[in-house]
Design an enzyme around this catalytic site. Structure first.
Site, PDB file in Angstrom:
ATOM      1  N   HIS A  15      -3.547  -5.122   0.620  1.00 40.35           N
ATOM      2  CA  HIS A  15      -2.900  -5.657   1.833  1.00 40.35           C
ATOM      3  C   HIS A  15      -3.007  -7.174   1.839  1.00 40.35           C
ATOM      4  O   HIS A  15      -3.971  -7.717   2.396  1.00 40.35           O
ATOM      5  CB  HIS A  15      -3.588  -5.102   3.076  1.00 40.35           C
ATOM      6  CG  HIS A  15      -3.377  -3.639   3.281  1.00 40.35           C
ATOM      7  ND1 HIS A  15      -2.368  -3.136   4.082  1.00 40.35           N
ATOM      8  CD2 HIS A  15      -4.032  -2.567   2.781  1.00 40.35           C
ATOM      9  CE1 HIS A  15      -2.420  -1.810   4.070  1.00 40.35           C
ATOM     10  NE2 HIS A  15      -3.421  -1.437   3.284  1.00 40.35           N
ATOM     11  N   CYS A  24       0.840  -1.195   0.000  1.00 50.08           N
ATOM     12  CA  CYS A  24       0.000   0.000   0.000  1.00 50.08           C
ATOM     13  C   CYS A  24       0.880   1.252   0.000  1.00 50.08           C
ATOM     14  O   CYS A  24       1.433   1.610  -1.033  1.00 50.08           O
ATOM     15  CB  CYS A  24      -0.986  -0.060   1.162  1.00 50.08           C
ATOM     16  SG  CYS A  24      -2.475   0.879   0.844  1.00 50.08           S
ATOM     17  N   GLU A  57      -1.575  -9.201   3.616  1.00 45.72           N
ATOM     18  CA  GLU A  57      -1.411  -9.782   4.957  1.00 45.72           C
ATOM     19  C   GLU A  57      -2.737 -10.202   5.591  1.00 45.72           C
ATOM     20  O   GLU A  57      -2.785 -11.105   6.412  1.00 45.72           O
ATOM     21  CB  GLU A  57      -0.679  -8.796   5.882  1.00 45.72           C
ATOM     22  CG  GLU A  57      -1.410  -7.518   6.261  1.00 45.72           C
ATOM     23  CD  GLU A  57      -1.170  -6.356   5.298  1.00 45.72           C
ATOM     24  OE1 GLU A  57      -0.857  -6.628   4.118  1.00 45.72           O
ATOM     25  OE2 GLU A  57      -1.317  -5.189   5.720  1.00 45.72           O
TER      26      GLU A  57
HETATM   27  N1  GLN Z   1      -1.803   6.714   2.825  1.00 48.01           N
HETATM   28  C1  GLN Z   1      -1.924   5.956   1.627  1.00 48.01           C
HETATM   29  C2  GLN Z   1      -3.292   6.094   0.978  1.00 48.01           C
HETATM   30  O1  GLN Z   1      -4.228   6.533   1.575  1.00 48.01           O
HETATM   31  C3  GLN Z   1      -1.613   4.490   1.898  1.00 48.01           C
HETATM   32  C4  GLN Z   1      -2.625   3.816   2.745  1.00 48.01           C
HETATM   33  C5  GLN Z   1      -2.143   2.521   3.317  1.00 48.01           C
HETATM   34  O2  GLN Z   1      -0.965   2.212   3.268  1.00 48.01           O
HETATM   35  N2  GLN Z   1      -3.036   1.743   3.879  1.00 48.01           N
HETATM   36  O3  GLN Z   1      -3.463   5.744  -0.152  1.00 48.01           O
END
Ligand code: GLN
Length: 561
Positions: A525, A398, A527
């Site tokens: 994600h 992300c 995970e």
């Molecule tokens: N801050 C980034 C976004 O909003 C990444 C978010 C995250 O890593 N969950 O896109």
């Protein structure tokens, strides 16, 4: 529906969540279908607005629910897929009652905690426990309900009252209460003290709930006379006093419960003995023991915003563990506060700066997990650059993927001020931008949340091979920003490939650097869907790459070995 309620006494942080999910594992091992509900008595409607650095990670569900990390434990332990409604908070209950009040549903009555809030809690529990979560049709046999907090907390009172009423209405045979408590050891003689447990059981009984089982946390196994005392003063048969002493890893907890015949006591209370089988926990035993006996380790650098509370990245840690175990390795995670890598820190905190770089350079692989806000971003960019230039396996999740894009744009495209508009609204080169799925002007949440499909653009990339050459994968998301579609072409020309995109082709989901042994960024994600015996393909690839075994694995996979 049969309910197992798990409450906690004496202190918080006793591992109530692990106890409750372990009870679920043992019941499941007896052939029963199990679901679970976590009650969080705080006023937030969900965990989405809560800081992971105070409260631990925000876990994300398929349906986009942002929930307490205990739901992650349930999903991993029971191998189920929960819904956002499986996490009840005071905020959600009050919101539903107040909405009904505004619609006039209470027909002019005074709306009160009892009966309106308590009724809403009961209705919620009864309807959510019926949702199938294990991929089969129809409701589960047993619902494990974990009540967060400690008995006696002001905020949990309406829940305790609702659960008391529920226990009464569903009847004796359908309700089993397990109270988790602490047996501390005090003084030079090292006596196991039962008084705190006695007090918390008394508190519970004063509220109309009597525990059927006690699960006592302690450092060392409970002595016989401690059990006798507890039984006598807490009104619980000695056979129903379980002891969860410290164990080398949490996978031992279901085994500990099984060894003490916890299942018999619970099944007996729930009148299920006749339909249950003896618990089959061979796989668990093997897993717990394999973990204990791992000798070789792999050093993984985790470069995050803060690294004080490791629960902030709990699912990432678990996913690394699952992948490492599949490779017969012990994960050795080196936490690096990203800001320590930054140039400023060389002046302000030179020792921390030097130590952070030394740790980074000694790692076999580098992971930049998700995050929000610009703290530590410059350090993360340096870590990504180091990994890219030195052929160190890199997994960017992300935010970690966005970091890889910013780094590449700055170093390779020469766009020195390339940035995400999250961190610099005035950047001349916004390579990561705000791309809400819904309307930009619509009030409310703009986060892209939950399960979304990623289509592989080519079968010839590492991630498609790791996932098993499928056309697409479905993984969970939690972000607002995306790689700017306008810069894809130039990034790709210079070698950064976007091998996974969403169904519209506008949102970049997976990036790879084909000239690098393993340089992967994912907007989702992975995970959250990793399971003990089914590690996430990407984490597995990452660990294999760190130990030089990725190529052989991909080859054997291609040959169907
Ligand atoms: N801050 C980034 C976004 O909003 C990444 C978010 C995250 O890593 N969950 O896109």
């Amino acid at each position: 529906m049969k309910y197992v309620l798990v409450t906690g006494g004496v202190v918080s942080g006793l591992g109530k969540g692990v106890t409750a999910s372990s009870i679920g594992v043992v019941l499941k091992a007896c052939g029963l279908r199990v679901t679970s509900i976590k009650i969080d008595p705080y006023l937030n409607t969900d965990a989405g607005t809560m800081s992971p650095f105070e409260h631990g990670e925000v876990f994300v569900l398929d349906d986009g629910g942002e929930v307490d990390l205990d739901l992650g434990n349930y999903e991993r332990f029971l191998d189920v897929t929960l819904t956002k409604d499986n996490n009840i908070t005071t905020g959600k209950i009050f919101q539903s009652v107040i909405e009904k009040e505004r619609k006039g549903d209470y027909l002019g009555k005074t709306v009160q905690v009892v009966p309106h809030i308590t009724d809403a809690i009961k209705d919620w529990i009864e309807s959510v426990s019926a949702i199938p979560v294990d991929g089969k049709d129809g409701p589960a046999d047993v619902c494990v309900i974990e009540l967060g907090g400690t008995v006696g907390d002001i905020e949990s009172m309406p829940f305790i009252e609702a659960l008391r009423q529920l226990s009464f209405s569903v009847g004796q045979d359908n309700f089993c209460l397990v109270h988790v408590s602490l047996i501390p050891v005090l003084g030079v003689v090292g006596e196991q003290k039962t008084k705190p447990t006695q007090h918390s059981v008394r508190e519970l009984r004063a509220l109309g709930l009597t525990p059927h089982l006690l699960a006592c946390r302690s450092a060392q196994p409970l002595l016989e006379n401690t059990k006798e005392k507890l039984s006598q003063f807490c009104h619980v048969p000695a056979a129903n006093i379980l002891n969860i002493h410290d164990v080398p890893n949490i996978w031992h907890v279901p085994l500990l419960l099984r060894n003490q015949n916890a299942h018999d006591a619970i099944l007996n209370q729930l009148n299920l003995l006749s339909i249950a089988m003896p618990p089959a926990l061979q796989d668990w035993t093997m897993m717990a023991e394999t973990y204990d006996n791992l000798t070789n380790s792999v050093r993984i650098a985790m470069v995050g915003k803060y690294v004080g509370l490791t629960d902030s990245y709990l699912s990432v840690v678990k996913a690394l563990l699952h992948a490492c175990i599949a490779c017969s390795l012990k994960p050795s995670i080196d936490w690096i506060a990203a800001s320590d890598l930054e140039e400023d820190s060389a002046k302000s905190t030179p020792e921390a700066h030097a130590a952070a770089w030394e740790t980074l350079k000694n790692a076999a692989c580098i992971l930049v997990p998700g995050g929000f806000g610009d703290r530590g971003v410059r350090g993360m960019i340096l870590a990504a650059k180091y990994a890219r230039e030195n052929s160190i396996p890199y997994l960017g999740i992300c935010l970690g993927m966005q970091i890889a894009v910013i780094e590449f744009a700055r170093s390779v495209l020469g766009l020195e001020r390339a940035d995400s508009s999250e961190f610099d609204t005035d950047t001349p080169d916004p390579v990561v931008i705000f791309m809400p799925e819904g309307s930009r002007t619509h009030m409310g949440s703009t986060m892209r949340l939950g399960s979304r499909r990623t289509l592989f653009q080519t079968p010839d990339c590492i991630t498609a091979k790791l996932y098993g050459n499928t056309q697409y994968v479905e993984e969970r998301h939690r972000h607002r920003y995306e790689v700017n579609p306008e810069v894809i072409e130039v990034l790709e020309e210079k070698g950064l490939k976007f091998v996974g995109k969403d169904e519209t082709g506008k949102r970049m989901e997976i990036l790879e650097l084909p000239t690098h042994p393993f340089y992967v960024g994912v907007q989702f994600h992975p995970e959250f869907k990793s399971r003990p015996r089914r590690p996430s393909a990407l984490f597995l690839g990452f660990i294999l790459a760190a130990t030089g075994k990725l190529e052989a694995h991909l080859k054997s996979q291609q040959n169907g070995v």
